[in-house]
Scaffold this motif. Structure first.
Motif, PDB file in Angstrom:
ATOM      1  N   ALA A  13       0.827  -1.208   0.000  1.00 53.26           N
ATOM      2  CA  ALA A  13       0.000   0.000   0.000  1.00 53.26           C
ATOM      3  C   ALA A  13       0.862   1.259   0.000  1.00 53.26           C
ATOM      4  CB  ALA A  13      -0.942  -0.016   1.201  1.00 53.26           C
ATOM      5  N   GLU A  14       1.936   1.261   0.802  1.00 52.29           N
ATOM      6  CA  GLU A  14       2.833   2.417   0.836  1.00 52.29           C
ATOM      7  C   GLU A  14       3.552   2.600  -0.498  1.00 52.29           C
ATOM      8  OE1 GLU A  14       5.329   1.527   4.186  1.00 52.29           O
ATOM      9  OE2 GLU A  14       3.835   2.242   5.639  1.00 52.29           O
ATOM     10  N   ALA A  15       4.005   1.507  -1.098  1.00 52.67           N
ATOM     11  CA  ALA A  15       4.683   1.591  -2.397  1.00 52.67           C
ATOM     12  C   ALA A  15       3.732   2.092  -3.479  1.00 52.67           C
ATOM     13  CB  ALA A  15       5.259   0.229  -2.774  1.00 52.67           C
ATOM     14  N   GLU A  16       2.498   1.638  -3.432  1.00 46.12           N
ATOM     15  CA  GLU A  16       1.503   2.093  -4.399  1.00 46.12           C
ATOM     16  C   GLU A  16       1.249   3.590  -4.246  1.00 46.12           C
ATOM     17  OE1 GLU A  16      -3.147   1.339  -5.677  1.00 46.12           O
ATOM     18  OE2 GLU A  16      -2.190  -0.032  -4.260  1.00 46.12           O
ATOM     19  N   ALA A  17       1.134   4.063  -3.009  1.00 47.64           N
ATOM     20  CA  ALA A  17       0.915   5.497  -2.752  1.00 47.64           C
ATOM     21  C   ALA A  17       2.108   6.327  -3.235  1.00 47.64           C
ATOM     22  CB  ALA A  17       0.665   5.728  -1.266  1.00 47.64           C
ATOM     23  N   ARG A  18       3.334   5.860  -2.993  1.00 47.13           N
ATOM     24  CA  ARG A  18       4.530   6.576  -3.455  1.00 47.13           C
ATOM     25  C   ARG A  18       4.573   6.628  -4.980  1.00 47.13           C
ATOM     26  NH1 ARG A  18       6.974   3.511   0.519  1.00 47.13           N
ATOM     27  NH2 ARG A  18       7.926   2.149  -1.030  1.00 47.13           N
ATOM     28  N   ALA A  19       4.235   5.515  -5.637  1.00 49.98           N
ATOM     29  CA  ALA A  19       4.235   5.483  -7.103  1.00 49.98           C
ATOM     30  C   ALA A  19       3.183   6.433  -7.661  1.00 49.98           C
ATOM     31  CB  ALA A  19       3.992   4.056  -7.598  1.00 49.98           C
ATOM     32  N   ARG A  20       2.021   6.451  -7.057  1.00 48.63           N
ATOM     33  CA  ARG A  20       0.953   7.345  -7.500  1.00 48.63           C
ATOM     34  C   ARG A  20       1.371   8.802  -7.322  1.00 48.63           C
ATOM     35  NH1 ARG A  20      -3.272   4.969  -5.214  1.00 48.63           N
ATOM     36  NH2 ARG A  20      -3.677   3.753  -7.073  1.00 48.63           N
ATOM     37  N   ALA A  21       1.999   9.128  -6.166  1.00 47.31           N
ATOM     38  CA  ALA A  21       2.445  10.496  -5.896  1.00 47.31           C
ATOM     39  C   ALA A  21       3.547  10.924  -6.862  1.00 47.31           C
ATOM     40  CB  ALA A  21       2.928  10.609  -4.451  1.00 47.31           C
ATOM     41  N   ALA A  22       4.355   9.976  -7.321  1.00 45.78           N
ATOM     42  CA  ALA A  22       5.442  10.282  -8.253  1.00 45.78           C
ATOM     43  C   ALA A  22       4.972  10.288  -9.705  1.00 45.78           C
ATOM     44  CB  ALA A  22       6.578   9.277  -8.071  1.00 45.78           C
ATOM     45  N   GLY A  23       3.677  10.042  -9.917  1.00 45.41           N
ATOM     46  CA  GLY A  23       3.152  10.041 -11.282  1.00 45.41           C
ATOM     47  C   GLY A  23       3.454   8.771 -12.060  1.00 45.41           C
ATOM     48  N   ARG A  24       3.825   7.724 -11.379  1.00 43.48           N
ATOM     49  CA  ARG A  24       4.141   6.439 -12.025  1.00 43.48           C
ATOM     50  C   ARG A  24       2.906   5.546 -12.013  1.00 43.48           C
ATOM     51  NH1 ARG A  24       9.348   4.770 -13.104  1.00 43.48           N
ATOM     52  NH2 ARG A  24       8.091   3.386 -14.393  1.00 43.48           N
ATOM     53  N   ALA A  25       1.964   5.852 -12.905  1.00 42.23           N
ATOM     54  CA  ALA A  25       0.712   5.095 -12.976  1.00 42.23           C
ATOM     55  C   ALA A  25       0.959   3.627 -13.302  1.00 42.23           C
ATOM     56  CB  ALA A  25      -0.222   5.717 -14.002  1.00 42.23           C
ATOM     57  N   ASP A  26       1.988   3.348 -14.113  1.00 40.21           N
ATOM     58  CA  ASP A  26       2.276   1.965 -14.475  1.00 40.21           C
ATOM     59  C   ASP A  26       2.629   1.132 -13.241  1.00 40.21           C
ATOM     60  OD1 ASP A  26       4.617   3.482 -14.195  1.00 40.21           O
ATOM     61  OD2 ASP A  26       5.744   2.257 -15.638  1.00 40.21           O
ATOM     62  N   ILE A  27       3.482   1.686 -12.384  1.00 40.89           N
ATOM     63  CA  ILE A  27       3.873   0.972 -11.161  1.00 40.89           C
ATOM     64  C   ILE A  27       2.700   0.913 -10.191  1.00 40.89           C
ATOM     65  CG2 ILE A  27       5.391   1.033  -9.142  1.00 40.89           C
ATOM     66  CD1 ILE A  27       7.538   2.217 -10.980  1.00 40.89           C
ATOM     67  N   SER A  28       1.997   2.016 -10.077  1.00 42.05           N
ATOM     68  CA  SER A  28       0.837   2.062  -9.189  1.00 42.05           C
ATOM     69  C   SER A  28      -0.207   1.032  -9.605  1.00 42.05           C
ATOM     70  CB  SER A  28       0.235   3.467  -9.211  1.00 42.05           C
ATOM     71  OG  SER A  28      -0.950   3.512  -8.480  1.00 42.05           O
ATOM     72  N   ASP A  29      -0.486   0.927 -10.907  1.00 41.20           N
ATOM     73  CA  ASP A  29      -1.463  -0.052 -11.405  1.00 41.20           C
ATOM     74  C   ASP A  29      -0.995  -1.479 -11.138  1.00 41.20           C
ATOM     75  OD1 ASP A  29      -3.033   2.031 -12.284  1.00 41.20           O
ATOM     76  OD2 ASP A  29      -2.492   1.801 -14.405  1.00 41.20           O
TER      77      ASP A  29
END
Length: 183
Positions: A13-29
């Motif tokens: 969950a934390e990694a997903e939030a960091r990826a989303r905040a960094a604009g990395r939709a691919d990693i977040s998805d």
């Protein structure tokens, strides 16, 4: 949920939030899919193990005296991949029924070929012909455990049902001499 599983869920969950905040939709998805798949895997494994525990509990209330033990972080091989997950052992005297379920947790563990979410085995000590391989698949309706002789291609695979757990428990409780004469 074990402490390790809980820590893993929080880390995802934390990694997903960091990826989303960094604009990395691919990693977040990817991380969102991973979290969703892990929830499906955990729920499906719990359901299957609960079938066996409930059947053993019912038999014990009728006087069967089945010993039940669990291992939350069991490691086993399916092909070249390493699976990590729960193992349930049901024993009566010298008889032993083992249900092991899991999925690769780290890249070094490999992958499940054929698109499965998780794999497992149902093993009877001394009765190899009664053993079954399992594969968890995702379907549009709901996840499903498949069993059959060729799970790599899902050819001749069939869905595993609650009655199948009862059949395995019956085999655990049957007289071994009776099984020898049927073979």
């Amino acid at each position: 949920m074990s402490e390790l599983d809980e820590a893993w869920t929080i880390a995802l969950a934390e990694a997903e939030a960091r990826a989303r905040a960094a604009g990395r939709a691919d990693i977040s998805d990817y991380l969102a899919l991973r979290g969703s798949n892990d929830l499906i895997r955990t729920t499906a494994c719990d359901w299957l193990l609960d079938l066996f525990v409930a059947a053993a509990g019912k038999a014990n209330r009728a006087g069967a005296a089945i010993a039940i033990s669990n291992d939350a972080a069991h490691r086993f091989k399916v092909g070249n991949a390493s699976m990590v997950g729960p193992r349930l052992c049901l024993s009566k005297g010298e008889r032993l029924l083992t249900v092991e379920l899991g999925w690769p947790r780290a890249p070094r563990d490999g992958f499940i070929s054929g698109g499965g979410l998780a794999c497992g085995n149902i093993k009877h000590r001394g009765i190899k012909t009664a053993n079954e391989a399992l594969r968890l698949i995702s379907t549009p309706d709901a996840p499903s455990w498949l069993t059959g002789p060729d799970l790599e291609t899902s050819r001749d695979a069939r869905e595993f049902h609650a009655a199948d757990a009862g059949s395995h428990l019956t085999l655990l409780l049957d007289d071994f001499r009776q099984l020898k004469t049927q073979s």
